[in-house]
Design an enzyme around this catalytic site. Structure first.
Site, PDB file in Angstrom:
ATOM      1  CB  SER A 131      -0.850  -0.034   1.274  1.00 16.68           C
ATOM      2  OG  SER A 131      -1.458   1.217   1.486  1.00 16.68           O
ATOM      3  CE1 TYR A 147      -4.017  -2.925   5.648  1.00 19.49           C
ATOM      4  CE2 TYR A 147      -3.356  -0.657   5.203  1.00 19.49           C
ATOM      5  CZ  TYR A 147      -3.713  -1.913   4.745  1.00 19.49           C
ATOM      6  OH  TYR A 147      -3.747  -2.171   3.397  1.00 19.49           O
ATOM      7  CE  LYS A 186      -1.436  -4.574   3.490  1.00 21.19           C
ATOM      8  NZ  LYS A 186      -1.691  -5.886   2.906  1.00 21.19           N
ATOM      9  CG  PHE A 204     -13.005  13.275   6.887  1.00 22.99           C
ATOM     10  CD1 PHE A 204     -14.115  13.523   7.699  1.00 22.99           C
ATOM     11  CD2 PHE A 204     -12.776  11.961   6.472  1.00 22.99           C
ATOM     12  CE1 PHE A 204     -14.965  12.490   8.082  1.00 22.99           C
ATOM     13  CE2 PHE A 204     -13.616  10.921   6.860  1.00 22.99           C
ATOM     14  CZ  PHE A 204     -14.722  11.193   7.659  1.00 22.99           C
ATOM     15  NE  ARG A 229      -9.778   9.668   7.299  1.00 23.81           N
ATOM     16  CZ  ARG A 229     -10.069   8.824   6.319  1.00 23.81           C
ATOM     17  NH1 ARG A 229     -11.174   8.063   6.383  1.00 23.81           N
ATOM     18  NH2 ARG A 229      -9.300   8.735   5.259  1.00 23.81           N
ATOM     19  N   GLY A 257      -4.658  11.623  11.140  1.00 21.40           N
ATOM     20  CA  GLY A 257      -3.814  10.670  10.410  1.00 21.40           C
ATOM     21  C   GLY A 257      -3.831  10.849   8.905  1.00 21.40           C
TER      22      GLY A 257
HETATM   23  P1  NAD Z   1     -10.940  -7.282   1.221  1.00 21.51           P
HETATM   24  O1  NAD Z   1     -11.139  -7.267   2.687  1.00 21.51           O
HETATM   25  O2  NAD Z   1     -12.093  -7.001   0.340  1.00 21.51           O
HETATM   26  O3  NAD Z   1     -10.303  -8.675   0.766  1.00 21.51           O
HETATM   27  C1  NAD Z   1      -9.449  -9.413   1.590  1.00 21.51           C
HETATM   28  C2  NAD Z   1      -9.940 -10.847   1.586  1.00 21.51           C
HETATM   29  O4  NAD Z   1      -9.056 -11.632   2.375  1.00 21.51           O
HETATM   30  C3  NAD Z   1     -11.335 -10.999   2.191  1.00 21.51           C
HETATM   31  O5  NAD Z   1     -12.154 -11.744   1.307  1.00 21.51           O
HETATM   32  C4  NAD Z   1     -11.102 -11.768   3.507  1.00 21.51           C
HETATM   33  O6  NAD Z   1     -12.170 -12.624   3.804  1.00 21.51           O
HETATM   34  C5  NAD Z   1      -9.824 -12.519   3.180  1.00 21.51           C
HETATM   35  N1  NAD Z   1      -8.983 -12.861   4.330  1.00 21.51           N
HETATM   36  C6  NAD Z   1      -8.509 -12.043   5.305  1.00 21.51           C
HETATM   37  N2  NAD Z   1      -7.740 -12.741   6.161  1.00 21.51           N
HETATM   38  C7  NAD Z   1      -7.724 -14.022   5.727  1.00 21.51           C
HETATM   39  C8  NAD Z   1      -7.095 -15.211   6.173  1.00 21.51           C
HETATM   40  N3  NAD Z   1      -6.329 -15.243   7.266  1.00 21.51           N
HETATM   41  N4  NAD Z   1      -7.298 -16.337   5.467  1.00 21.51           N
HETATM   42  C9  NAD Z   1      -8.059 -16.339   4.358  1.00 21.51           C
HETATM   43  N5  NAD Z   1      -8.669 -15.249   3.875  1.00 21.51           N
HETATM   44  C10 NAD Z   1      -8.510 -14.107   4.553  1.00 21.51           C
HETATM   45  O7  NAD Z   1      -9.739  -6.266   0.919  1.00 21.51           O
HETATM   46  P2  NAD Z   1      -9.241  -5.676  -0.474  1.00 21.51           P
HETATM   47  O8  NAD Z   1      -9.650  -4.242  -0.547  1.00 21.51           O
HETATM   48  O9  NAD Z   1      -9.579  -6.584  -1.586  1.00 21.51           O
HETATM   49  O10 NAD Z   1      -7.675  -5.676  -0.221  1.00 21.51           O
HETATM   50  C11 NAD Z   1      -6.876  -6.751  -0.640  1.00 21.51           C
HETATM   51  C12 NAD Z   1      -5.436  -6.490  -0.215  1.00 21.51           C
HETATM   52  O11 NAD Z   1      -4.998  -5.246  -0.743  1.00 21.51           O
HETATM   53  C13 NAD Z   1      -5.241  -6.404   1.298  1.00 21.51           C
HETATM   54  O12 NAD Z   1      -4.013  -6.994   1.613  1.00 21.51           O
HETATM   55  C14 NAD Z   1      -5.190  -4.912   1.555  1.00 21.51           C
HETATM   56  O13 NAD Z   1      -4.445  -4.605   2.693  1.00 21.51           O
HETATM   57  C15 NAD Z   1      -4.491  -4.433   0.296  1.00 21.51           C
HETATM   58  N6  NAD Z   1      -4.769  -3.033  -0.029  1.00 21.51           N
HETATM   59  C16 NAD Z   1      -6.074  -2.624  -0.169  1.00 21.51           C
HETATM   60  C17 NAD Z   1      -6.338  -1.292  -0.457  1.00 21.51           C
HETATM   61  C18 NAD Z   1      -7.752  -0.799  -0.573  1.00 21.51           C
HETATM   62  O14 NAD Z   1      -7.971   0.416  -0.486  1.00 21.51           O
HETATM   63  N7  NAD Z   1      -8.748  -1.648  -0.781  1.00 21.51           N
HETATM   64  C19 NAD Z   1      -5.282  -0.384  -0.631  1.00 21.51           C
HETATM   65  C20 NAD Z   1      -3.965  -0.846  -0.491  1.00 21.51           C
HETATM   66  C21 NAD Z   1      -3.720  -2.180  -0.193  1.00 21.51           C
HETATM   67  C1  WQD Z   2      -9.664   9.321   0.720  1.00 17.20           C
HETATM   68  C2  WQD Z   2      -9.871  10.814   0.929  1.00 17.20           C
HETATM   69  C3  WQD Z   2     -10.205  11.444   3.229  1.00 17.20           C
HETATM   70  C4  WQD Z   2     -14.062   9.460   3.750  1.00 17.20           C
HETATM   71  C5  WQD Z   2      -6.915   4.467   2.929  1.00 17.20           C
HETATM   72  C6  WQD Z   2      -5.835   3.808   3.726  1.00 17.20           C
HETATM   73  C7  WQD Z   2      -4.708   3.403   2.818  1.00 17.20           C
HETATM   74  C8  WQD Z   2      -5.215   2.552   1.680  1.00 17.20           C
HETATM   75  C9  WQD Z   2      -6.344   3.206   0.968  1.00 17.20           C
HETATM   76  C10 WQD Z   2      -5.064   0.254   2.322  1.00 17.20           C
HETATM   77  C11 WQD Z   2      -9.125  11.340   2.157  1.00 17.20           C
HETATM   78  C12 WQD Z   2     -11.429  11.738   2.391  1.00 17.20           C
HETATM   79  C13 WQD Z   2     -12.874   9.930   3.216  1.00 17.20           C
HETATM   80  C14 WQD Z   2     -15.076  10.389   4.090  1.00 17.20           C
HETATM   81  C15 WQD Z   2     -13.670  12.166   3.301  1.00 17.20           C
HETATM   82  N1  WQD Z   2      -5.733   1.299   2.132  1.00 17.20           N
HETATM   83  N2  WQD Z   2     -12.687  11.262   2.979  1.00 17.20           N
HETATM   84  N3  WQD Z   2     -14.837  11.707   3.837  1.00 17.20           N
HETATM   85  O1  WQD Z   2      -7.259   7.512   3.647  1.00 17.20           O
HETATM   86  O2  WQD Z   2      -6.416   7.827   1.276  1.00 17.20           O
HETATM   87  O3  WQD Z   2      -6.376   5.605   2.292  1.00 17.20           O
HETATM   88  O4  WQD Z   2      -7.366   3.571   1.915  1.00 17.20           O
HETATM   89  O5  WQD Z   2      -3.888   0.087   2.226  1.00 17.20           O
HETATM   90  O6  WQD Z   2      -3.797   2.717   3.597  1.00 17.20           O
HETATM   91  O7  WQD Z   2      -5.357   4.735   4.693  1.00 17.20           O
HETATM   92  O8  WQD Z   2      -8.542   6.574   1.669  1.00 17.20           O
HETATM   93  O9  WQD Z   2     -10.891   6.494   0.987  1.00 17.20           O
HETATM   94  O10 WQD Z   2     -10.347   6.703   3.443  1.00 17.20           O
HETATM   95  O11 WQD Z   2      -9.924   8.644   1.952  1.00 17.20           O
HETATM   96  O12 WQD Z   2     -13.504  13.374   3.089  1.00 17.20           O
HETATM   97  O13 WQD Z   2     -16.134  10.032   4.604  1.00 17.20           O
HETATM   98  O14 WQD Z   2     -11.254  11.047   1.195  1.00 17.20           O
HETATM   99  O15 WQD Z   2      -9.957  12.479   4.137  1.00 17.20           O
HETATM  100  O16 WQD Z   2      -8.679  12.605   1.821  1.00 17.20           O
HETATM  101  P1  WQD Z   2      -7.111   6.991   2.290  1.00 17.20           P
HETATM  102  P2  WQD Z   2     -10.010   7.026   2.052  1.00 17.20           P
END
Ligand code: NAD
Ligand code: WQD
Length: 342
Positions: free
Chosen positions: A131, A156, A160, A225, A300, A302
């Site tokens: 991420s 979290y 990563k 936010f 918000r 962080g």
């Molecule tokens: P998600 O929660 O929709 O998908 C994750 C899946 O993993 C879920 O279906 C959950 O049931 C499964 N899971 C969790 N722990 C498990 C375990 N121990 N064994 C088996 N299954 C398990 O999340 P996503 O948005 O699809 O994200 C996927 C990956 O990408 C994650 O590693 C997340 O940290 C990373 N990521 C997501 C975002 C985002 O904004 N969605 C951004 C950056 C990184």
């Molecule tokens: C996006 C923008 C908020 C909600 C997060 C994780 C990051 C990654 C992606 C996993 C920001 C604003 C949001 C709301 C708002 N995930 N916002 N009102 O914070 O960039 O990233 O998801 O790895 O690690 O931190 O994403 O979608 O929460 O926010 O104004 O109700 O929208 O302030 O500027 P973020 P987000």
């Protein structure tokens, strides 16, 4: 021809389900492993409708190294296991502050178990879901892969960073293991069929699921936010990438690992364009002809002011770039929201 299996942990989740579909379209056979801790079995039905057949699936917790090893070996006996894409993790930043041990145990524990199972089964290619959170508040934007990894703001984010480190060390110690650490920016949108998308479990903390639910009248108006940030319009800037563009990057990374003698490489996956919260609201209204109810609220804790990707390395090395616009993403997100409400 022998089947080319790809193990997709967390494949019933948001990004994993779209990647499973994209892998199928590219000629691979995805093998989904998920414990439904943050997804539902219905997702598999959506995938089945898109790909025209029930996907390979195992309801397993990835922390069970011995079960994972058995699964990997059973597929190795039926064809070739090209690699593993490791999505499975808990992903809610705020929740991780309240439950750090659960996040460490699940996210780091599953990665350790996975590396052990890959080792025991002789699988050499790993793609890891990282991420942009690893960069924290970057000093320079767009941010490239050489930017310093700052102290994590949340448990979290720490998971990563820790998983990146342990994968790097595992690659150093095992010459046959190769990995891509894919640093996602902000994935949004859904499959245009609206058969799969992001499942809203509880109160959404991310912008797009909240925005679409507010636009559908299911939630209070969106709170933006903060509008006093040092950006053009005062709202925070992010890099929103369509989930199918992100999925395509995983296929490109897998092919790159197959063709190159890599060890462990990090790639940013984003559009390269920063968009403010206000711009996203405007783009959603333009794309869908819907008014978004919103109010301005305090910042918000962080949140970083602005971050977007320098994705030149992924384009150069993987031959990948985003094809879809912000409007495409927001159109697909809205179509998915309407489908959920049916
Ligand atoms: P998600 O929660 O929709 O998908 C994750 C899946 O993993 C879920 O279906 C959950 O049931 C499964 N899971 C969790 N722990 C498990 C375990 N121990 N064994 C088996 N299954 C398990 O999340 P996503 O948005 O699809 O994200 C996927 C990956 O990408 C994650 O590693 C997340 O940290 C990373 N990521 C997501 C975002 C985002 O904004 N969605 C951004 C950056 C990184
Ligand atoms: C996006 C923008 C908020 C909600 C997060 C994780 C990051 C990654 C992606 C996993 C920001 C604003 C949001 C709301 C708002 N995930 N916002 N009102 O914070 O960039 O990233 O998801 O790895 O690690 O931190 O994403 O979608 O929460 O926010 O104004 O109700 O929208 O302030 O500027 P973020 P987000």
């Amino acid at each position: 021809m022998a089947k080319r299996f790809v193990i997709v942990t967390g494949g019933a989740g948001y990004i994993g389900s779209h990647t499973a579909v994209t892998l199928h379209e590219a000629g691979f056979t995805p093998v989904i492993i998920d414990n439904f801790s943050n997804s539902k079995p219905e997702v598999l039905e959506g995938i089945a409708k898109i790909i025209g057949g029930i996907p390979e699936f195992h309801e397993v917790d990835c922390r069970s190294q011995s079960v994972m090893t058995d699964i990997f070996q059973s597929y190795a006996a039926q064809g070739e296991v090209i690699g593993v894409i490791h999505f499975a993790a808990y992903k809610a930043v705020g929740e991780s502050v309240k439950k750090p041990l659960e996040y460490f145990e699940n996210n780091i524990g599953s990665t350790v178990a996975l590396l052990g199972a890959m080792n025991a089964s002789g699988i050499s290619n790993l793609i890891f879901s990282s991420s942009c959170t690893v960069y924290g508040q970057p000093r320079k934007i767009p941010v490239n892969e050489n930017a310093p990894i700052l102290t994590a703001e949340s448990p979290y984010g720490f998971t990563k960073q820790a998983c990146e480190r342990l994968i790097k060390d595992a690659c150093k110690s095992n010459a046959s293991l190769s990995a891509c650490l894919l640093r996602y920016f902000n994935p949004i949108g859904a499959h245009p069929s609206a058969l799969i998308g992001e499942l809203p479990l509880g109160h959404p903390s991310n912008l797009i699921p909240y925005l679409t639910q507010a636009a559908a009248g299911l939630r209070e108006p969106l709170t933006v936010f903060g509008n006093d940030y040092p950006t053009d319009d005062g709202t925070c800037v992010r890099d929103y990438i369509h989930v199918l563009d992100l999925a395509a990057a995983h296929v490109a990374a897998l092919q790159w690992l197959e063709e190159n003698d890599a060890s462990c490489e990090a790639f940013n996956l984003g559009t390269g364009q920063g968009k403010s919260v206000s711009e996203v609201i405007q783009a959603f209204e333009d794309a869908n002809g819907i008014v978004v109810p919103y109010i301005y609220g305090p910042r918000r804790s962080g949140d970083v002011t602005a971050i977007f990707a320098d994705a030149a390395k992924a384009q150069r090395e993987l031959g990948w770039k985003c094809e879809r616009s912000l409007e495409d993403s927001l159109r697909d997100a809205w179509r998915w929201q309407k489908k959920l409400a049916e």
